[in-house]
Write an enzyme that holds these catalytic residues in place. Structure first.
Site, PDB file in Angstrom:
ATOM      1  N   GLY A 163      58.833  63.984  55.026  1.00  0.00           N
ATOM      2  CA  GLY A 163      58.542  64.793  53.839  1.00  0.00           C
ATOM      3  C   GLY A 163      57.289  65.627  54.058  1.00  0.00           C
ATOM      4  O   GLY A 163      56.272  65.114  54.517  1.00  0.00           O
ATOM      5  N   ARG A 204      64.058  65.402  58.786  1.00  0.00           N
ATOM      6  CA  ARG A 204      64.290  63.990  59.120  1.00  0.00           C
ATOM      7  C   ARG A 204      65.482  63.988  60.077  1.00  0.00           C
ATOM      8  O   ARG A 204      66.511  64.565  59.756  1.00  0.00           O
ATOM      9  CB  ARG A 204      64.611  63.182  57.865  1.00  0.00           C
ATOM     10  CG  ARG A 204      63.500  63.246  56.795  1.00  0.00           C
ATOM     11  CD  ARG A 204      63.799  62.288  55.659  1.00  0.00           C
ATOM     12  NE  ARG A 204      63.048  62.607  54.441  1.00  0.00           N
ATOM     13  CZ  ARG A 204      61.814  62.183  54.164  1.00  0.00           C
ATOM     14  NH1 ARG A 204      61.172  61.428  55.029  1.00  0.00           N
ATOM     15  NH2 ARG A 204      61.229  62.505  53.030  1.00  0.00           N
ATOM     16  N   ASP A 222      55.262  57.057  57.615  1.00  0.00           N
ATOM     17  CA  ASP A 222      55.683  55.854  58.345  1.00  0.00           C
ATOM     18  C   ASP A 222      56.890  56.101  59.260  1.00  0.00           C
ATOM     19  O   ASP A 222      56.917  55.626  60.393  1.00  0.00           O
ATOM     20  CB  ASP A 222      55.935  54.680  57.385  1.00  0.00           C
ATOM     21  CG  ASP A 222      56.974  54.990  56.317  1.00  0.00           C
ATOM     22  OD1 ASP A 222      57.264  56.170  56.081  1.00  0.00           O
ATOM     23  OD2 ASP A 222      57.498  54.031  55.720  1.00  0.00           O
ATOM     24  N   THR A 281      57.708  58.823  60.766  1.00  0.00           N
ATOM     25  CA  THR A 281      57.222  59.609  61.910  1.00  0.00           C
ATOM     26  C   THR A 281      56.550  58.693  62.939  1.00  0.00           C
ATOM     27  O   THR A 281      56.748  58.835  64.147  1.00  0.00           O
ATOM     28  CB  THR A 281      56.205  60.657  61.401  1.00  0.00           C
ATOM     29  OG1 THR A 281      56.847  61.428  60.394  1.00  0.00           O
ATOM     30  CG2 THR A 281      55.702  61.559  62.508  1.00  0.00           C
ATOM     31  N   THR A 287      51.457  62.636  54.380  1.00  0.00           N
ATOM     32  CA  THR A 287      52.454  62.225  53.386  1.00  0.00           C
ATOM     33  C   THR A 287      51.774  62.169  52.025  1.00  0.00           C
ATOM     34  O   THR A 287      50.622  61.721  51.930  1.00  0.00           O
ATOM     35  CB  THR A 287      53.077  60.848  53.711  1.00  0.00           C
ATOM     36  OG1 THR A 287      53.756  60.367  52.537  1.00  0.00           O
ATOM     37  CG2 THR A 287      52.055  59.795  54.114  1.00  0.00           C
ATOM     38  N   ASP A 324      52.497  60.144  49.778  1.00  0.00           N
ATOM     39  CA  ASP A 324      52.629  58.786  49.205  1.00  0.00           C
ATOM     40  C   ASP A 324      51.369  57.911  49.299  1.00  0.00           C
ATOM     41  O   ASP A 324      51.252  56.934  48.571  1.00  0.00           O
ATOM     42  CB  ASP A 324      53.782  58.042  49.888  1.00  0.00           C
ATOM     43  CG  ASP A 324      55.143  58.584  49.480  1.00  0.00           C
ATOM     44  OD1 ASP A 324      55.190  59.493  48.631  1.00  0.00           O
ATOM     45  OD2 ASP A 324      56.158  58.103  50.008  1.00  0.00           O
ATOM     46  N   ASP A 333      50.661  55.739  51.541  1.00  0.00           N
ATOM     47  CA  ASP A 333      51.159  54.373  51.770  1.00  0.00           C
ATOM     48  C   ASP A 333      50.886  53.881  53.190  1.00  0.00           C
ATOM     49  O   ASP A 333      51.539  52.942  53.645  1.00  0.00           O
ATOM     50  CB  ASP A 333      52.670  54.318  51.456  1.00  0.00           C
ATOM     51  CG  ASP A 333      53.471  55.321  52.296  1.00  0.00           C
ATOM     52  OD1 ASP A 333      52.853  56.175  52.967  1.00  0.00           O
ATOM     53  OD2 ASP A 333      54.704  55.246  52.279  1.00  0.00           O
ATOM     54  N   ARG A 347      58.100  56.486  47.161  1.00  0.00           N
ATOM     55  CA  ARG A 347      59.332  55.739  47.412  1.00  0.00           C
ATOM     56  C   ARG A 347      59.119  54.234  47.323  1.00  0.00           C
ATOM     57  O   ARG A 347      59.914  53.529  46.739  1.00  0.00           O
ATOM     58  CB  ARG A 347      59.836  56.117  48.804  1.00  0.00           C
ATOM     59  CG  ARG A 347      61.305  55.992  48.947  1.00  0.00           C
ATOM     60  CD  ARG A 347      61.790  56.384  50.307  1.00  0.00           C
ATOM     61  NE  ARG A 347      60.815  57.157  51.082  1.00  0.00           N
ATOM     62  CZ  ARG A 347      61.157  58.054  51.980  1.00  0.00           C
ATOM     63  NH1 ARG A 347      62.416  58.336  52.178  1.00  0.00           N
ATOM     64  NH2 ARG A 347      60.242  58.687  52.693  1.00  0.00           N
ATOM     65  N   GLY A 349      45.059  60.098  31.701  1.00  0.00           N
ATOM     66  CA  GLY A 349      44.878  59.348  30.453  1.00  0.00           C
ATOM     67  C   GLY A 349      46.172  58.750  29.908  1.00  0.00           C
ATOM     68  O   GLY A 349      46.350  58.612  28.689  1.00  0.00           O
ATOM     69  N   GLU A 389      48.943  55.973  28.852  1.00  0.00           N
ATOM     70  CA  GLU A 389      48.776  54.674  28.207  1.00  0.00           C
ATOM     71  C   GLU A 389      49.399  53.544  29.020  1.00  0.00           C
ATOM     72  O   GLU A 389      48.961  52.389  28.947  1.00  0.00           O
ATOM     73  CB  GLU A 389      49.406  54.687  26.802  1.00  0.00           C
ATOM     74  CG  GLU A 389      48.574  55.409  25.742  1.00  0.00           C
ATOM     75  CD  GLU A 389      48.592  56.923  25.870  1.00  0.00           C
ATOM     76  OE1 GLU A 389      49.507  57.468  26.522  1.00  0.00           O
ATOM     77  OE2 GLU A 389      47.676  57.571  25.322  1.00  0.00           O
ATOM     78  N   LYS A 448      47.943  56.086  17.166  1.00  0.00           N
ATOM     79  CA  LYS A 448      48.320  56.961  18.302  1.00  0.00           C
ATOM     80  C   LYS A 448      49.523  57.815  17.923  1.00  0.00           C
ATOM     81  O   LYS A 448      50.504  57.305  17.373  1.00  0.00           O
ATOM     82  CB  LYS A 448      48.708  56.090  19.501  1.00  0.00           C
ATOM     83  CG  LYS A 448      47.537  55.700  20.338  1.00  0.00           C
ATOM     84  CD  LYS A 448      47.305  56.699  21.451  1.00  0.00           C
ATOM     85  CE  LYS A 448      46.129  56.230  22.297  1.00  0.00           C
ATOM     86  NZ  LYS A 448      45.714  57.249  23.248  1.00  0.00           N
ATOM     87  N   ARG A 490      55.289  68.060  46.132  1.00  0.00           N
ATOM     88  CA  ARG A 490      55.091  68.265  47.572  1.00  0.00           C
ATOM     89  C   ARG A 490      54.647  69.689  47.886  1.00  0.00           C
ATOM     90  O   ARG A 490      54.272  69.977  49.028  1.00  0.00           O
ATOM     91  CB  ARG A 490      56.381  67.927  48.326  1.00  0.00           C
ATOM     92  CG  ARG A 490      56.737  66.445  48.269  1.00  0.00           C
ATOM     93  CD  ARG A 490      57.039  65.868  49.633  1.00  0.00           C
ATOM     94  NE  ARG A 490      58.118  66.526  50.284  1.00  0.00           N
ATOM     95  CZ  ARG A 490      59.329  65.990  50.476  1.00  0.00           C
ATOM     96  NH1 ARG A 490      59.573  64.766  50.024  1.00  0.00           N
ATOM     97  NH2 ARG A 490      60.252  66.637  51.107  1.00  0.00           N
TER      98      ARG A 490
HETATM   99  O1  F6P Z   1      57.698  60.187  51.678  1.00  0.00           O
HETATM  100  C1  F6P Z   1      57.405  61.278  50.890  1.00  0.00           C
HETATM  101  C2  F6P Z   1      58.447  61.477  49.817  1.00  0.00           C
HETATM  102  O2  F6P Z   1      58.055  62.628  49.100  1.00  0.00           O
HETATM  103  C3  F6P Z   1      58.670  60.293  48.899  1.00  0.00           C
HETATM  104  O3  F6P Z   1      57.704  60.165  47.898  1.00  0.00           O
HETATM  105  C4  F6P Z   1      60.052  60.596  48.378  1.00  0.00           C
HETATM  106  O4  F6P Z   1      60.725  59.425  47.980  1.00  0.00           O
HETATM  107  C5  F6P Z   1      60.735  61.184  49.575  1.00  0.00           C
HETATM  108  O5  F6P Z   1      59.714  61.751  50.373  1.00  0.00           O
HETATM  109  C6  F6P Z   1      61.775  62.230  49.239  1.00  0.00           C
HETATM  110  O6  F6P Z   1      62.367  62.663  50.430  1.00  0.00           O
HETATM  111  P1  F6P Z   1      63.341  63.931  50.595  1.00  0.00           P
HETATM  112  O7  F6P Z   1      62.497  65.087  50.957  1.00  0.00           O
HETATM  113  O8  F6P Z   1      64.229  63.528  51.722  1.00  0.00           O
HETATM  114  O9  F6P Z   1      64.045  64.145  49.300  1.00  0.00           O
END
Ligand code: F6P
Length: 329
Positions: free
Chosen positions: A10, A78, A109, A111, A132, A134, A136, A178, A192, A194, A220, A262
């Protein structure tokens, strides 16, 4: 040396500044850079970046003005073929054929999994950069793209709050991630919100309903719930239907932000991180390192073996979850 650079998986805002840093640092150190287009898929198709003079080498001018550009000029993909042993062998042969000595993969990850597989069949050096949204990967506080993705999601939340307040509604907003709640948690805290629903904490419908009732009693008028796409209960649609079925005290609407997060101009934090890590990756290759990801932890630039970067789930800071709950009053 001839150093190959590519983006894979991604895309993430900040990949372009990182490519720029890799190219300019390598050229400044008198090394050659080849740009590989479309990640592992492009490598398997010998899809190299061609400069303005028609040569397959990147120059300092090939990366002019890239700091502020979203996406990646090298494009990304990919690759199914690269997941096979035959694909990996073919990629190794192509790298040998083009006399590539080292690679800088920019990605997440998947990659780095690919880099580990490739290194079993090819003896060049590989130093990666974490690209990325994410956040992560272990071995860096933040990944390139995370800050911009959060900024985009927070902008959306701010706008939704206006209309939610006018109509006295609740919005359930799904953000990417993901397997990780990082984007959701940071977006919720900055915007902000909740309630946040993330894979790292159990999503308890009766508990959320209870909290929503109390918030309504306290006057609220609008509610923001941020849910990570990877939440164990499911995404925003599922959460909304569960809450309605449990007699939610607010009228609700759903928005999935998806790939919007993205794109866009990289935030300064992603430009700086991409630049620092791209430069550090080249220094690390010249220093003889391989099989590692360049990252930033605190104010230090560090190298972490690829297997460690994706070997375990990167935990979200639990104290941020508590602060968010305390703010929702
Ligand atoms: O890993 C980055 C990410 O943007 C994730 O957050 C998301 O689930 C995934 O890629 C979406 O991938 P694609 O571009 O294949 O739809």
């Amino acid at each position: 040396m001839r150093i190959g650079v590519f983006c894979s998986g991604g895309d993430a805002p900040g990949m372009n500044p990182c490519v720029r840093a890799v190219v300019r640092s390598a050229i400044a150190a008198d090394q050659e850079v080849v740009g590989i287009c479309r990640g592992y898929h492009g490598l398997l198709n010998e899809d190299f970046f061609v400069n303005a003079a028609g040569h397959p080498l990147m120059t300092a001018r090939s990366v002019s003005d890239l700091s502020k550009q979203g996406g990646t000029i090298l494009r990304s993909s990919r690759s199914q073929e690269f997941r096979t042993l035959e694909g990996q062998q073919k990629a190794a042969d192509i790298l040998r054929k083009h006399a590539v000595d080292a690679l800088v993969p920019i990605g997440g990850d998947g990659t780095f999994h690919g880099a580990v597989d490739l290194m079993k069949l090819w003896d060049g050096q590989v130093v990666g950069c974490p690209g990325t949204i994410d956040n992560d990967l272990i071995g860096t506080d933040y990944t390139i793209g995370f800050a911009t993705a959060v900024q985009t999601a927070v902008d959306a939340l701010d706008k939704l709050r206006d209309t939610a307040e006018s109509h006295e509604r609740m919005f359930v907003v799904e953000v990417m991630g993901r397997h990780s709640g990082y984007i959701a948690l940071y977006t919720a805290l900055a915007g902000g919100a909740e309630v946040v629903a993330i894979p790292e904490t159990p999503t308890d419908i009766p508990d959320i309903i209870n909290r929503l009732r109390k918030l309504k009693e306290r006057g609220k008028k609008s509610i923001m719930i941020v849910v990570a796409e990877g939440d164990e209960n499911g995404g925003a649609e599922k959460l909304q239907s569960d809450l309605i079925a449990a007699d939610c005290p607010f009228s609700t609407r759903v928005l999935t932000l998806g790939h919007l997060q993205r794109g866009g101009t990289p935030a300064p934090a992603d430009r700086i991180l991409g630049t620092l890590l791209g430069e550090f990756a080249i220094k690390s290759i010249l220093g003889g390192h391989s099989g590692v990801m360049a990252g930033q932890v605190g104010s230090s630039l560090v190298l972490t073996p690829f297997e460690k970067t994706f070997g375990q789930h990167k935990p979200v800071p639990q104290e941020l979850v508590s602060v968010l709950d305390a703010m929702a009053h």
